[in-house]
Design a protein around this motif. Structure first.
Motif, PDB file in Angstrom:
ATOM      1  N   ILE A 186      17.480  11.635 -23.220  1.00  0.00           N
ATOM      2  CA  ILE A 186      16.575  11.505 -24.358  1.00  0.00           C
ATOM      3  C   ILE A 186      15.577  12.651 -24.399  1.00  0.00           C
ATOM      4  CG2 ILE A 186      14.735  10.075 -25.339  1.00  0.00           C
ATOM      5  CD1 ILE A 186      16.239   7.619 -24.422  1.00  0.00           C
ATOM      6  N   ASN A 187      15.052  13.046 -23.255  1.00  0.00           N
ATOM      7  CA  ASN A 187      14.014  14.075 -23.198  1.00  0.00           C
ATOM      8  C   ASN A 187      14.456  15.366 -23.877  1.00  0.00           C
ATOM      9  OD1 ASN A 187      11.372  15.113 -21.783  1.00  0.00           O
ATOM     10  ND2 ASN A 187      12.944  16.622 -21.277  1.00  0.00           N
ATOM     11  N   ASP A 188      15.571  15.931 -23.444  1.00  0.00           N
ATOM     12  CA  ASP A 188      16.012  17.221 -23.983  1.00  0.00           C
ATOM     13  C   ASP A 188      16.399  17.114 -25.449  1.00  0.00           C
ATOM     14  OD1 ASP A 188      15.571  18.138 -21.476  1.00  0.00           O
ATOM     15  OD2 ASP A 188      17.672  18.560 -20.978  1.00  0.00           O
ATOM     16  N   ALA A 189      16.942  15.959 -25.856  1.00  0.00           N
ATOM     17  CA  ALA A 189      17.353  15.791 -27.248  1.00  0.00           C
ATOM     18  C   ALA A 189      16.143  15.809 -28.180  1.00  0.00           C
ATOM     19  CB  ALA A 189      18.132  14.488 -27.403  1.00  0.00           C
ATOM     20  N   VAL A 190      15.096  15.073 -27.839  1.00  0.00           N
ATOM     21  CA  VAL A 190      13.912  15.030 -28.702  1.00  0.00           C
ATOM     22  C   VAL A 190      13.196  16.377 -28.694  1.00  0.00           C
ATOM     23  CG1 VAL A 190      11.715  13.878 -29.138  1.00  0.00           C
ATOM     24  CG2 VAL A 190      13.658  12.545 -28.345  1.00  0.00           C
ATOM     25  N   THR A 246      19.697  10.577 -17.386  1.00  0.00           N
ATOM     26  CA  THR A 246      19.932  11.899 -16.805  1.00  0.00           C
ATOM     27  C   THR A 246      18.885  12.858 -17.340  1.00  0.00           C
ATOM     28  OG1 THR A 246      21.614  13.585 -16.369  1.00  0.00           O
ATOM     29  CG2 THR A 246      21.507  12.712 -18.602  1.00  0.00           C
ATOM     30  N   GLY A 247      18.750  14.028 -16.694  1.00  0.00           N
ATOM     31  CA  GLY A 247      17.680  14.943 -17.043  1.00  0.00           C
ATOM     32  C   GLY A 247      16.358  14.358 -16.595  1.00  0.00           C
ATOM     33  N   VAL A 248      15.343  14.451 -17.423  1.00  0.00           N
ATOM     34  CA  VAL A 248      14.056  13.812 -17.127  1.00  0.00           C
ATOM     35  C   VAL A 248      14.191  12.325 -17.424  1.00  0.00           C
ATOM     36  CG1 VAL A 248      11.596  13.732 -17.653  1.00  0.00           C
ATOM     37  CG2 VAL A 248      12.805  15.918 -17.714  1.00  0.00           C
ATOM     38  N   THR A 249      14.028  11.484 -16.419  1.00  0.00           N
ATOM     39  CA  THR A 249      14.195  10.038 -16.604  1.00  0.00           C
ATOM     40  C   THR A 249      12.883   9.267 -16.481  1.00  0.00           C
ATOM     41  OG1 THR A 249      14.754   9.791 -14.262  1.00  0.00           O
ATOM     42  CG2 THR A 249      16.586  10.092 -15.812  1.00  0.00           C
ATOM     43  N   ASN A 250      11.829   9.913 -16.019  1.00  0.00           N
ATOM     44  CA  ASN A 250      10.519   9.261 -15.934  1.00  0.00           C
ATOM     45  C   ASN A 250       9.947   9.132 -17.343  1.00  0.00           C
ATOM     46  OD1 ASN A 250       7.381   9.490 -15.798  1.00  0.00           O
ATOM     47  ND2 ASN A 250       7.994   8.770 -13.774  1.00  0.00           N
ATOM     48  N   ILE A 251       9.742   7.905 -17.811  1.00  0.00           N
ATOM     49  CA  ILE A 251       9.378   7.700 -19.213  1.00  0.00           C
ATOM     50  C   ILE A 251       7.986   8.261 -19.521  1.00  0.00           C
ATOM     51  CG2 ILE A 251      10.916   5.742 -19.513  1.00  0.00           C
ATOM     52  CD1 ILE A 251       8.584   3.881 -19.212  1.00  0.00           C
ATOM     53  N   GLN A 252       7.057   8.209 -18.559  1.00  0.00           N
ATOM     54  CA  GLN A 252       5.740   8.784 -18.796  1.00  0.00           C
ATOM     55  C   GLN A 252       5.834  10.295 -18.986  1.00  0.00           C
ATOM     56  OE1 GLN A 252       6.261   6.529 -16.306  1.00  0.00           O
ATOM     57  NE2 GLN A 252       5.210   4.795 -17.298  1.00  0.00           N
ATOM     58  N   LYS A 253       6.705  10.944 -18.200  1.00  0.00           N
ATOM     59  CA  LYS A 253       6.891  12.384 -18.337  1.00  0.00           C
ATOM     60  C   LYS A 253       7.543  12.721 -19.674  1.00  0.00           C
ATOM     61  CE  LYS A 253       6.964  16.687 -17.042  1.00  0.00           C
ATOM     62  NZ  LYS A 253       5.707  17.477 -17.069  1.00  0.00           N
ATOM     63  N   ILE A 254       8.526  11.918 -20.083  1.00  0.00           N
ATOM     64  CA  ILE A 254       9.161  12.145 -21.385  1.00  0.00           C
ATOM     65  C   ILE A 254       8.133  12.026 -22.506  1.00  0.00           C
ATOM     66  CG2 ILE A 254      10.873  11.280 -23.021  1.00  0.00           C
ATOM     67  CD1 ILE A 254      12.532  10.346 -20.633  1.00  0.00           C
ATOM     68  N   GLN A 255       7.317  10.973 -22.449  1.00  0.00           N
ATOM     69  CA  GLN A 255       6.300  10.776 -23.481  1.00  0.00           C
ATOM     70  C   GLN A 255       5.334  11.949 -23.526  1.00  0.00           C
ATOM     71  OE1 GLN A 255       4.892   7.012 -22.083  1.00  0.00           O
ATOM     72  NE2 GLN A 255       6.293   5.811 -23.364  1.00  0.00           N
ATOM     73  N   SER A 256       4.946  12.432 -22.358  1.00  0.00           N
ATOM     74  CA  SER A 256       4.035  13.575 -22.294  1.00  0.00           C
ATOM     75  C   SER A 256       4.679  14.830 -22.866  1.00  0.00           C
ATOM     76  CB  SER A 256       3.610  13.816 -20.840  1.00  0.00           C
ATOM     77  OG  SER A 256       2.821  14.974 -20.730  1.00  0.00           O
ATOM     78  N   ASN A 257       5.945  15.073 -22.519  1.00  0.00           N
ATOM     79  CA  ASN A 257       6.645  16.253 -23.036  1.00  0.00           C
ATOM     80  C   ASN A 257       6.770  16.209 -24.553  1.00  0.00           C
ATOM     81  OD1 ASN A 257       6.984  17.173 -20.414  1.00  0.00           O
ATOM     82  ND2 ASN A 257       9.091  16.418 -20.230  1.00  0.00           N
ATOM     83  N   VAL A 258       7.126  15.036 -25.076  1.00  0.00           N
ATOM     84  CA  VAL A 258       7.306  14.886 -26.521  1.00  0.00           C
ATOM     85  C   VAL A 258       5.973  15.044 -27.247  1.00  0.00           C
ATOM     86  CG1 VAL A 258       7.957  13.264 -28.345  1.00  0.00           C
ATOM     87  CG2 VAL A 258       9.379  13.477 -26.292  1.00  0.00           C
ATOM     88  N   ARG A 259       4.944  14.445 -26.697  1.00  0.00           N
ATOM     89  CA  ARG A 259       3.613  14.544 -27.307  1.00  0.00           C
ATOM     90  C   ARG A 259       3.152  16.006 -27.383  1.00  0.00           C
ATOM     91  NH1 ARG A 259       1.706  10.998 -24.287  1.00  0.00           N
ATOM     92  NH2 ARG A 259       0.684  12.345 -22.746  1.00  0.00           N
ATOM     93  N   GLU A 260       3.406  16.748 -26.328  1.00  0.00           N
ATOM     94  CA  GLU A 260       3.017  18.155 -26.298  1.00  0.00           C
ATOM     95  C   GLU A 260       3.856  18.984 -27.275  1.00  0.00           C
ATOM     96  OE1 GLU A 260       2.817  21.855 -23.069  1.00  0.00           O
ATOM     97  OE2 GLU A 260       3.116  19.780 -22.380  1.00  0.00           O
TER      98      GLU A 260
END
Length: 709
Positions: A347-351, A380-394
């Motif tokens: 999800i991380n890389d896709a968003v 797979t990839g970044v799986t920590n949801i807090q990190k994903i949320q932070s990456n997307v927000r940024e």
């Protein structure tokens, strides 16, 4: 709304293998059932009144069973028993926590409000009523109707297991702006049952009456010997003579409804991010392809779009946005038809890839949006949801909204919801059903036509305002803001609207009307939701987050609303057992207390049909697990132990015999359904226990039914 009339089942068993003889006796009668709903300026207050008589010469358990909209708040519940009124008292959740824990430790059953399908919640309660006496139940709930696709919907559900001529629904709609159109829909408005509906309408008011005869109650699409089951849905919209909407004022509060419809559409830039991991296999990927093909066909030529599919890898159709010309759309549709499911979920890389595409394509006078569809958690990839949320927000950086669609119930919906809220969007669950493609297309239609961007609602002379900034306003929707007028001075109150549009938009609202609606309740409704929105959306820490939640709690207590932060304690005569009702979050599987059973006599409990609809699993739960998973809202009902003992004397010997006969097979009903992993680890052991108990298993199931009734 549902009314249930249970039967007392007296069980006699003979010394004949696998043979049971049943005798049924009717215990009590619902002699009046009335639903009265009043809608004023899109705010609905619904009162359900059920009057029941115990016609037996011994105390009986009387049940009250309703379904209400998920968006509603319960504001009152009371019972009239033997001339004594027992009113519910709303308290902070923590004040009821000790009573809840005591009930769990004693192994008492816990009832629950659980999701039923897509729009309703269901709960039951019951009370012991003396011989030949009556009880009146009264439940009040309130909701602010939400405008979607140019219409409001008031939904009332009806489920009865008996037929009676005194079953009635009265609906009154009062809209000073004027009623544009009004329709009556739902399963209760079809075929011959439509003759039970009377509709009267003037310029600004409408009345709908539903008075089915006993014969009519048996002939609707889902009617029969098991009763009447269906919805009555009132669909309407109001006239909008002023493009800046209408403002209602009452007792120092105001509410502003803003829904201009005569503005030109803004061209949009949209990127669709589609999950094609292995879990999307089968009907889900087929329905997604069908919906995507239809959505692509609906794009306007001045729109620009991108398309990304992902599993463990990211596969964009093109690396940049392209105009929605016919040739580009045809090529994109060919790409969509070839989407196949396989692999993991990144999800991380896709968003982030979708955000990059929108950030690199800036177009003056357009509106950008990102739409994610997934059915699972990141694997797979970044799986920590807090990190994903932070990456997307940024990556998004408040430039455009992110809309997250969660397909089915395996997805972490709370994760998607938080990520959407942090980026000015919303999350929506797509239910795995035959019409999933229609659900996807329906959501897209809601955001397909942006009319305004960067909307700011300004109120000079206003205070304690609800949400006032909105990234975009879409055709067919509505912005609603409420607040208080400083010092109750209408003369100094000046509302304004500032937004970006294709053409100049008037920005001053210079009119106000007095309203008979309880505007303070509308303000509370929006204020509470705004507080919870801030609590979820922002990265609030410690004291700041506690401050927001404290404000929401104080509002709930002041207006006596049952919310995720409060409980309603129903006071009754002393000596009753404690029963618990809680309201789960969206998509959460209902939990029950230690020792509870699906149909424990006299408890607040979920029906088997409800558990099936909500995907829940029933079983015993350890008190520590219960406290861990316990949602923040529950309704505590203290039950009349003395009356219960009176009612139980008649069946004491029979119950003892049943318990003795079933004691050897107690392990059959034992189980903890807290996680799939736990069930998998113990499946072999449970199979062994079931094999040992199989000679008595069916008989004990009948024993359990008898004990419950």
């Amino acid at each position: 709304v549902s009314v249930v009339r249970p039967m007392r089942i007296h069980v006699c068993f003979l010394v004949i293998p696998s043979t049971l003889i049943f005798v049924q006796l009717e215990d009590w009668d619902i002699y009046s059932f009335h639903i009265n709903s009043t809608v004023t300026s899109r705010y609905a207050i619904t009162v359900i009144t059920s009057r029941v008589v115990n016609r037996m010469d011994e105390p009986k358990e009387i049940e009250f069973h309703v379904r209400i909209p998920k968006n509603a708040f319960i504001s009152k519940f009371r019972m009239l028993i033997d001339g004594q009124m027992y009113d519910g008292i709303v308290k902070a959740k923590e004040e009821a926590q000790q009573q809840y824990n005591e009930a769990v430790s004693r192994g008492q059953s816990a009832g629950l409000v659980s999701s039923v399908g897509r729009t309703l919640e269901e709960f039951k309660t019951s009370v012991t009523v003396a011989a030949l006496q009556k009880v009146t139940f009264e439940l009040t709930y309130e909701e602010l109707l939400i405008r979607r696709l140019g219409k409001y919907e008031l939904q009332i559900h009806w489920l009865t297991l008996v037929f009676h001529s005194q079953f009635q629904i009265d609906i009154h709609i009062n809209e000073k702006a004027g009623i544009n159109f009004l329709e009556v829909k739902g399963g209760l408005s079809t075929k011959t049952l439509a003759n039970a509906i009377t509709k009267t309408q003037t310029h600004d008011q409408a009345w709908v009456y539903f008075y089915p005869t006993e014969d009519q109650q048996k002939i609707c699409d889902s009617c029969g010997e098991q009763g009447m089951n269906g919805d009555l849905v009132i669909v309407y919209d109001v006239l909008r003579s002023n493009p800046l909407g209408e403002i209602k004022e009452s007792d120092g509060y105001f509410v502003h409804h803003f829904a201009p419809g005569d503005l030109p559409r803004i061209p949009k830039n949209v990127v669709f991010i589609i999950d094609r991991s292995g879990s999307m296999h089968g009907r889900k990927i087929e329905q997604t392809r069908a919906a995507l093909l239809q959505i692509l066909g609906d794009l306007a030529e001045d729109d620009y779009f991108g398309l990304i599919t992902f599993n463990g890898n990211i596969s964009p159709w093109k690396r940049e946005l392209l105009q929605a010309t016919q040739s580009n759309l045809d090529a994109a549709k060919d790409f969509a038809r070839k989407i196949r499911d396989s692999g993991a979920t990144n999800i991380n890389d896709a968003v982030l890839e979708g955000a990059r595409m929108l950030n690199e394509y800036t177009r003056e006078g357009s509106a950008s949006l990102l739409i994610l569809l997934t059915d699972g958690d990141p694997t797979t990839g970044v799986t920590n949801i807090q990190k994903i949320q932070s990456n997307v927000r940024e990556a998004i950086d408040k430039k455009f909204p992110l809309y997250c669609l969660g397909f089915g119930f395996d997805v972490n919906f709370e994760f998607l919801e938080k990520m959407a809220l942090e980026n000015s969007g919303v999350a929506r669950r797509i239910y795995e059903d035959f019409d999933a493609d229609l659900q996807l297309r329906g959501f897209y239609e809601e955001v397909a036509t942006p009319l305004l961007t960067d909307v700011m609602m300004i109120y000079i002379g206003g205070t304690n305002l609800t949400q006032t900034n909105f990234s975009q306003y879409y055709n067919g929707s509505e912005i609603v803001v409420a607040g208080q007028i400083t010092d109750n001075s209408i003369e100094t109150f000046s509302p304004q609207v500032v937004a970006i549009s294709v053409r100049t938009v008037p920005h001053c609202v210079n009119f106000m009307e007095k309203s008979c609606v309880i505007v303070s309740h509308v303000w509370y409704n929006l204020s509470f939701k705004h507080c919870m929105y801030l609590s979820n959306r922002l990265q609030l820490a410690g004291a700041e987050k506690m401050k927001v939640r404290k404000e929401a709690l104080e509002l709930s207590l002041k207006y006596s609303f049952v919310t995720p932060l409060t409980s309603m304690v129903v006071t009754k005569p002393p000596g009753e057992d404690t029963q618990v009702l809680h309201k789960p979050k969206e998509g959460e599987e209902p939990q029950t207390s230690h020792g509870s059973r699906p149909f424990v006599r006299g408890g607040l409990r979920a029906s088997s049909g409800m558990r099936k609809a909500s995907g829940s699993r029933q079983g015993k739960m350890h008190p520590q697990l219960m406290s861990k998973f316990m949602p923040e809202t529950f309704l505590i009902v203290q039950r009349h132990a003395h009356s219960l003992q009176q009612a139980g004397r008649q069946t004491k010997n029979r119950q003892q015999a049943i318990i003795k006969a079933g004691k050897s097979n107690q392990q059959v009903v034992k189980g903890i359904n807290n996680t799939k992993k736990h069930r998998s680890i113990n499946s072999a052991h449970r199979q062994t226990e079931d094999d040992k108990a199989s000679p008595q298993k069916q008989t004990n199931e009948w024993f359990g039914m008898a004990r419950r009734d």
